[in-house]
Design a protein around this motif. Structure first.
Motif, short mmCIF file in Angstrom:
data_model
loop_
_atom_site.label_atom_id
_atom_site.label_comp_id
_atom_site.label_asym_id
_atom_site.label_seq_id
_atom_site.Cartn_x
_atom_site.Cartn_y
_atom_site.Cartn_z
N GLY A 156 18.19 30.10 -73.81
CA GLY A 156 16.75 30.22 -73.59
C GLY A 156 15.98 30.10 -74.89
O GLY A 156 16.51 30.39 -75.98
N ARG A 157 14.74 29.68 -74.80
CA ARG A 157 13.90 29.58 -75.98
C ARG A 157 13.68 30.96 -76.60
O ARG A 157 13.26 31.89 -75.92
CB ARG A 157 12.54 28.98 -75.61
N GLY A 158 14.01 31.08 -77.86
CA GLY A 158 13.82 32.35 -78.55
C GLY A 158 14.92 33.36 -78.31
O GLY A 158 14.89 34.46 -78.86
N ALA A 159 15.90 33.01 -77.49
CA ALA A 159 17.00 33.95 -77.21
C ALA A 159 17.96 34.02 -78.39
O ALA A 159 18.15 33.04 -79.11
CB ALA A 159 17.76 33.52 -75.95
N GLU A 160 18.53 35.17 -78.61
CA GLU A 160 19.51 35.33 -79.68
C GLU A 160 20.79 34.59 -79.31
O GLU A 160 21.24 34.65 -78.17
CB GLU A 160 19.81 36.80 -79.91
N MET A 161 21.37 33.89 -80.28
CA MET A 161 22.52 33.04 -80.00
C MET A 161 23.74 33.83 -79.56
O MET A 161 24.62 33.30 -78.88
CB MET A 161 22.86 32.18 -81.22
N TRP A 162 23.82 35.10 -79.93
CA TRP A 162 25.01 35.87 -79.53
C TRP A 162 25.08 36.01 -78.02
O TRP A 162 26.19 36.08 -77.44
CB TRP A 162 25.03 37.24 -80.19
N THR A 163 23.93 36.02 -77.35
CA THR A 163 23.94 36.14 -75.88
C THR A 163 24.52 34.88 -75.25
O THR A 163 25.29 34.95 -74.31
CB THR A 163 22.52 36.37 -75.34
N TRP A 164 24.14 33.70 -75.82
CA TRP A 164 24.69 32.45 -75.32
C TRP A 164 26.17 32.35 -75.64
O TRP A 164 26.98 31.92 -74.80
CB TRP A 164 23.94 31.27 -75.92
#
Length: 260
Positions: A156-164
């Motif tokens: 998602g836009r602005g989401a922290e990469m650790w979640t992805w």
């Protein structure tokens, strides 16, 4: 693209005809035995998967432009539903492989239907919660990928990469473990069937049991072979996403504007 579209139409027609025919055959028998129930479920699942995949065809004949997927809602429904159906189809192959392996090694053990329903329900609920949480919090978004002519999920836009990274790692873990379980089951069934065919007498009941076991073993082998390209592509895409999702998104022509 036109050739791919034609081939996809042929594959979907054959897949729908085969799965619908098999579903019609097993539906009246679904309450007879556990294998009949499992076959019915996977036939219905694969029928739905083939039906959903029809949405990809118009894009292939329209220079891979979004076409039907210009609808935000349809794009989102396709991405989530198609992913769930793929996972559940693989899960059902695992269930068929495990139950057949148990039947070969412990023929007098009764596998309860309630346990199978609980396992299926838990699996669907788990991934529904995971996708719901990640999409609901904005950690994931659905976009149209021009290269694949279909919709999928990206960070998602602005989401922290650790979640992805966590989401991708969870998906890869499931894919690897599922493949390993199916492969081990295939090897065990293959060795056991080959050994029993050499040693046991060929009475009618035993022969029928062995024929069914051989059929399931071949089915598992074909599933593994057919899944290898998809597994390789998914693994490559996930690794690239780990390295740099934004670059991958740009290279593959994702229409970021069609976020659901």
């Amino acid at each position: 693209d036109a050739l791919i579209g034609v081939l996809l139409i042929v594959v979907l027609v054959v897949g729908l005809a085969g799965n619908i025919g098999a579903a019609i055959y097993f539906w009246p028998r679904r309450l007879s035995t556990l294998p009949d129930l499992l076959y019915t479920i996977i036939c219905v699942t694969d029928t739905l998967t083939s039906t959903v995949a029809i949405l990809v065809i118009p894009a292939l004949f329209n220079k891979r432009l979004p076409t039907l997927f210009r609808s935000f809602s349809l794009c989102g429904v396709f991405a989530i539903l198609f992913n769930h159906l793929q996972r559940f189809s693989m899960f059902m192959v695992i269930m068929i492989s495990i139950t057949r392996t148990m039947a070969i090694f412990t023929p007098f053990r009764i596998i309860k239907r309630e346990g199978v329903f609980l396992a299926c329900s838990s699996f669907l609920a788990f991934w529904a919660v995971i996708d719901g949480v990640f999409l609901g919090t904005g950690s994931l978004q659905v976009v149209y990928h021009r290269l694949m002519a279909s919709c999928g999920v990206v960070p998602g836009r602005g989401a922290e990469m650790w979640t992805w990274n966590f989401y991708v790692a969870l998906f890869m873990l499931w894919s690897v473990l599922g493949t390993v379980v199916i492969f081990i089951s295939f090897i065990l069934c293959l060795l056991t069937v080959a050994d029993k065919r050499r040693r046991e007498t060929r009475c009618a009941n035993k022969q029928k049991f062995m024929d069914v076991s051989v059929t399931i073993t071949l089915f598992t082998a074909v599933f593994l072979i057919c899944s290898l390209p998809l597994f390789a592509i998914q693994t490559r895409a996930n690794i690239i996403y780990f390295i740099g999702s934004r670059d991958y998104e740009a290279e593959n022509g994702a229409y970021v504007g069609t976020v659901c």
